[in-house]
Design a protein around this motif. Structure first.
Motif, PDB file in Angstrom:
ATOM      1  N   VAL A  55       0.845  -1.185   0.000  1.00  0.00           N
ATOM      2  CA  VAL A  55       0.000   0.000   0.000  1.00  0.00           C
ATOM      3  C   VAL A  55       0.880   1.234   0.000  1.00  0.00           C
ATOM      4  CG1 VAL A  55      -1.729   1.308   1.295  1.00  0.00           C
ATOM      5  CG2 VAL A  55      -1.880  -1.188   1.181  1.00  0.00           C
ATOM      6  N   GLY A  56       0.638   2.122  -0.946  1.00  0.00           N
ATOM      7  CA  GLY A  56       1.403   3.361  -1.065  1.00  0.00           C
ATOM      8  C   GLY A  56       0.606   4.533  -0.535  1.00  0.00           C
ATOM      9  N   ARG A  57       1.130   5.204   0.474  1.00  0.00           N
ATOM     10  CA  ARG A  57       0.403   6.301   1.134  1.00  0.00           C
ATOM     11  C   ARG A  57       0.223   7.512   0.240  1.00  0.00           C
ATOM     12  NH1 ARG A  57      -2.724   8.756   3.185  1.00  0.00           N
ATOM     13  NH2 ARG A  57      -3.113   9.373   5.321  1.00  0.00           N
ATOM     14  N   THR A  58       1.145   7.725  -0.688  1.00  0.00           N
ATOM     15  CA  THR A  58       1.090   8.885  -1.578  1.00  0.00           C
ATOM     16  C   THR A  58       1.328   8.462  -3.019  1.00  0.00           C
ATOM     17  OG1 THR A  58       3.458   9.361  -1.379  1.00  0.00           O
ATOM     18  CG2 THR A  58       2.003  10.373   0.263  1.00  0.00           C
ATOM     19  N   VAL A  59       1.063   9.371  -3.931  1.00  0.00           N
ATOM     20  CA  VAL A  59       1.331   9.118  -5.349  1.00  0.00           C
ATOM     21  C   VAL A  59       2.809   8.815  -5.556  1.00  0.00           C
ATOM     22  CG1 VAL A  59       1.369  10.180  -7.643  1.00  0.00           C
ATOM     23  CG2 VAL A  59      -0.610  10.515  -6.150  1.00  0.00           C
ATOM     24  N   THR A  60       3.668   9.538  -4.863  1.00  0.00           N
ATOM     25  CA  THR A  60       5.114   9.323  -4.994  1.00  0.00           C
ATOM     26  C   THR A  60       5.498   7.912  -4.564  1.00  0.00           C
ATOM     27  OG1 THR A  60       5.607  11.666  -4.654  1.00  0.00           O
ATOM     28  CG2 THR A  60       7.383  10.102  -4.229  1.00  0.00           C
ATOM     29  N   GLU A  61       4.960   7.452  -3.442  1.00  0.00           N
ATOM     30  CA  GLU A  61       5.287   6.100  -2.969  1.00  0.00           C
ATOM     31  C   GLU A  61       4.852   5.047  -3.982  1.00  0.00           C
ATOM     32  OE1 GLU A  61       3.769   5.233   0.871  1.00  0.00           O
ATOM     33  OE2 GLU A  61       4.858   6.853   1.872  1.00  0.00           O
TER      34      GLU A  61
END
Length: 404
Positions: A55-61
């Protein structure tokens, strides 16, 4: 910073997954994203296709994970927006025009699998839509026909104990929210302590009391009446670890931001009920405590909530539903901010614009700290920003006012 990209067409996505040697699922950190990834993961497990869910917390992650090298034959599925241009080995379920969960349902069916209608509907509810509305009608009918859902009087909370469920729910705001003892006292006149023995009349009494308390609270706005309506007459889930459909949506939302591994396990049907509910309770308690001590400000079209500590997205969502006289809420915390709206507004350009403004903010006069690292995320009714440095709240508020 653009998050534009193409989603794979169903036929090509299906073909890619059917021939994949390994699938990386990279999900957006919300209940819709968890449900979508859970549906796909279950279908892959049934096909004995190896996979990994993160799971990526932000678009960047999410973008960084999607760009990482893969082996030949590997497929990456991104649930949510990302800064990568989708290639032949990437499938994108952006979840902008419709919930990612529904895109995942389509893909699962193309693979010849049967999606779990309860999980699918929970993802839709977490994304801010009503179960059974529009293209979800068949999912609701399927769940009802199979006995997976039963509509009854009462409130949509995750636990059989209504006081426990209501005290920690982020789907309701009343004078007793966040305080279990106060919630038990409030319900004392409606039911006894034997929550397992509740009948239909007990559930109706609870629902009436909760509705009156939520709408009649001193700080409640007109929006509270519509918001509390979504909590009433829940769909019970007799064969699920979580008591109601709306409660499952609330738990998925909490786990996506706090314990995504547990959330993924819950979405796939594993026995993680105790850990999931503990995380959900803690997030709900912190959110209501933060809102209780928050500062507020009203602008044309925007309600600003300032908190010292707490889950900014949960606070923004609660305020938008029950406390905001404006259609959009901006919650500003310590190094994080969130936007919530009562309607599925396209927030991508707004959140990206705020991020750009913060990246160009002037150094703080006292600390001389420059804000250079800003990450963000967007959903159908929400936006999230995480930033380094001691940026003044006024810079975020000004940016939001200009763009909303």
């Amino acid at each position: 910073m653009s998050t534009e990209g193409r989603s794979a067409e169903p036929a090509s996505a299906t073909s890619a997954l059917e021939s994949a040697g390994f699938v990386r699922l990279i999900a957006r950190a919300d209940g819709d994203g968890l449900a979508a990834s859970g549906l796909l993961a279950t279908a892959l497990a049934d096909r004995e296709t190896p996979f990994q869910v993160t799971v990526g917390r932000t678009v960047t992650e999410r973008s960084e994970r999607a760009r990482s090298p893969t082996n030949e034959g590997d497929i990456t599925v991104v649930v949510g927006t990302a800064d990568t241009a989708a290639e032949t080995d990437e499938i994108r379920l952006a979840g902008i025009d419709r919930p990612s969960t529904l895109e995942a349902v389509d893909l699962v069916r193309e693979l010849g699998a049967t999606p779990d209608p309860v999980l699918a509907l929970a993802g839709v509810v977490a994304g801010g839509s009503d179960p059974g509305a529009g293209e979800t009608e068949w999912l609701l009918e399927t769940a009802l026909d199979r006995g997976l859902l039963e509509q009854r009087p009462g409130v949509a909370v995750p636990t059989a104990d209504p006081a426990d469920g209501l005290a920690h729910s982020t789907r309701v705001r009343a004078p007793w929210s966040g305080d279990l003892a106060a919630t038990r006292d409030a319900l004392a006149g409606a039911v006894d302590d034997e929550s397992d023995a509740l009948d239909a009349d007990d559930h109706r009494a609870i629902a009436s009391l909760v509705a009156l308390d939520a709408v009649g609270a001193a700080e409640a706005t007109d929006a509270a009446a519509a918001s509390i309506g979504r909590l009433l007459r829940p769909y019970a889930t007799p064969s699920h670890a979580v008591a109601t459909l709306g409660g499952l949506a609330d738990v998925l939302e909490a786990l996506a931001r706090t314990q995504p591994g547990t959330g993924t396990a819950l979405a796939m049907g594993h026995d993680v009920r105790d850990a999931a509910l503990d995380a959900w309770r803690e997030r709900g308690r912190r959110a209501h405590a933060a809102l209780e001590g928050a500062s507020t400000g009203r602008y044309d079209g925007l309600f600003v909530v300032g908190i010292d500590d707490g889950p900014v997205e949960a606070v923004a969502a609660i305020a938008a539903a029950y406390r905001s006289p404006e259609p959009a809420v901006l919650t500003v915390g310590n190094g994080a901010a969130a936007i919530a709206t009562r309607e599925p507004e396209p927030l991508g350009a707004t959140v990206e614009g705020i991020a750009r403004d913060l990246e160009g903010a002037e150094p703080d006069a006292e600390t001389d700290a420059d804000v250079t690292d800003v990450e963000y995320d967007i959903g159908r009714r929400r936006g999230y920003l995480r930033y380094d440095g001691d940026v003044d709240d006024s810079a975020i508020i000004a940016a939001a006012r200009d763009l909303l």
